[in-house]
Design an enzyme around this catalytic site. Structure first.
Site, mmCIF file in Angstrom:
data_model
loop_
_atom_site.group_PDB
_atom_site.id
_atom_site.type_symbol
_atom_site.label_atom_id
_atom_site.label_comp_id
_atom_site.label_asym_id
_atom_site.label_seq_id
_atom_site.Cartn_x
_atom_site.Cartn_y
_atom_site.Cartn_z
ATOM 1 N N LYS A 219 43.627 -16.523 -36.087
ATOM 2 C CA LYS A 219 43.847 -16.137 -34.692
ATOM 3 C C LYS A 219 42.593 -16.398 -33.873
ATOM 4 O O LYS A 219 41.483 -16.509 -34.406
ATOM 5 C CB LYS A 219 44.263 -14.667 -34.583
ATOM 6 C CG LYS A 219 43.139 -13.675 -34.841
ATOM 7 C CD LYS A 219 43.620 -12.234 -34.693
ATOM 8 C CE LYS A 219 43.940 -11.888 -33.256
ATOM 9 N NZ LYS A 219 42.740 -11.883 -32.369
ATOM 10 N N LYS B 274 36.897 -18.696 -36.728
ATOM 11 C CA LYS B 274 37.227 -19.989 -37.332
ATOM 12 C C LYS B 274 36.138 -21.022 -37.103
ATOM 13 O O LYS B 274 35.734 -21.725 -38.017
ATOM 14 C CB LYS B 274 38.533 -20.545 -36.754
ATOM 15 C CG LYS B 274 39.757 -19.736 -36.992
ATOM 16 C CD LYS B 274 40.976 -20.415 -36.389
ATOM 17 C CE LYS B 274 40.792 -20.822 -34.958
ATOM 18 N NZ LYS B 274 40.405 -19.719 -34.050
ATOM 19 N N LYS C 46 39.665 -24.932 -25.883
ATOM 20 C CA LYS C 46 38.337 -24.490 -25.449
ATOM 21 C C LYS C 46 37.261 -25.502 -25.823
ATOM 22 O O LYS C 46 36.179 -25.511 -25.235
ATOM 23 C CB LYS C 46 37.985 -23.133 -26.075
ATOM 24 C CG LYS C 46 38.890 -21.995 -25.668
ATOM 25 C CD LYS C 46 38.309 -20.660 -26.055
ATOM 26 C CE LYS C 46 37.978 -20.538 -27.536
ATOM 27 N NZ LYS C 46 39.165 -20.642 -28.407
ATOM 28 N N ASP D 288 47.089 -18.646 -33.380
ATOM 29 C CA ASP D 288 47.888 -17.592 -32.755
ATOM 30 C C ASP D 288 49.344 -18.026 -32.614
ATOM 31 O O ASP D 288 50.259 -17.234 -32.772
ATOM 32 C CB ASP D 288 47.323 -17.261 -31.369
ATOM 33 C CG ASP D 288 45.962 -16.592 -31.453
ATOM 34 O OD1 ASP D 288 45.908 -15.363 -31.392
ATOM 35 O OD2 ASP D 288 44.965 -17.311 -31.603
#
Length: 248
Positions: free
Chosen positions: A9, A14, A40, A127
């Protein structure tokens, strides 16, 4: 060539895990490609002295032609070849399209054939495991999946969704889940919660990463902790994870 997708998530660590793993593998003399699969586009910054890399989708928006090999990525610490997929303009389009477009470009430019990496790491937002975000497992780009989670409820919920998504494609010879990376948040009975999850899904916990101020310290300097101080206990945990991946 080992091809591994690291899912979890948003905000679970990560990118920190992936970039430190890349750095550890590079220190072992391995050729590594790290592909950030998140709009991002911040997966590889700590391999590039804290400098953002121009994402593939940004290049498409700013130029009339598609990027060539010299513009698709950039070498970072230890020769790690860094690529960021990026995504659409916020609020417009599907974020997963950036992954699909980048993967198509990787094949067109024969990036792996030119670099001949020992390990390819995909850093993927987990997610929502649909569309482009499922491409590393659905299209057969990755062979193995590692799921990063803490003992928090929503992190484990996302980990369960990721595991089920991978299982949906296993019968086609695509990726399978190789294990769980516990990235601690110091919640109550954290290891026991994650161990229960792992046992239920018959998965090993391949790394147990404690919270560490050293990680934040070196990230503020634009580096992975493995690059900043490879002799720290936390760096040795990432090094051990790199060895585990190579052995298995």
């Amino acid at each position: 060539m080992k091809k591994i997708a690291i899912y979890g998530k948003g905000g679970i660590g990560k990118s920190t895990t992936t970039s430190n793993l890349s750095a550890a593998l590079a220190r072992m003399g391995k050729k590594v490609v790290q592909i950030g699969c998140d709009p991002k586009a911040d997966s590889t910054m700590n391999l590039l002295d804290g400098q953002p890399l121009t994402p593939v989708m940004d290049y498409y928006r700013d130029h009339d032609e598609e990027p060539d090999f010299d513009h698709i990525g950039k070498e970072g610490f230890g020769g790690v070849f860094c690529i960021e997929t990026g995504g659409p303009t916020p609020g417009l389009g599907c974020a997963g399209r950036g992954i699909i477009a980048t993967f198509d470009l990787l094949e067109e430019l024969e990036v792996f054939e030119r670099i001949q990496p020992d390990v390819v790491l995909y850093d993927v937002l987990g997610d929502v495991v649909c569309g482009g975000f499922a491409a590393p497992i659905r299209e057969g780009y990755a062979e193995n999946v590692l799921i990063v989670t803490s003992g928090e409820k929503m992190a484990l919920y996302a980990a369960d969704n990721i595991n089920r998504a991978v299982q949906n494609f296993e019968d086609r010879g695509y990726a399978h889940v190789g294990g769980i990376i516990l990235n601690r948040r110091n919640v109550e009975r954290e290891y026991e919660r994650v161990q229960t999850f792992a046992d239920r899904h018959h998965l090993p916990i391949v790394a147990d990463i404690p919270r560490s101020g050293e990680i934040t310290y070196w990230e503020d300097a634009g580096k992975t902790v493995v690059e900043g101080n490879p002799d720290l206990p936390i760096s040795r945990i990432y090094q051990k994870l790199a060895e585990t991946i190579l052995e298995n």
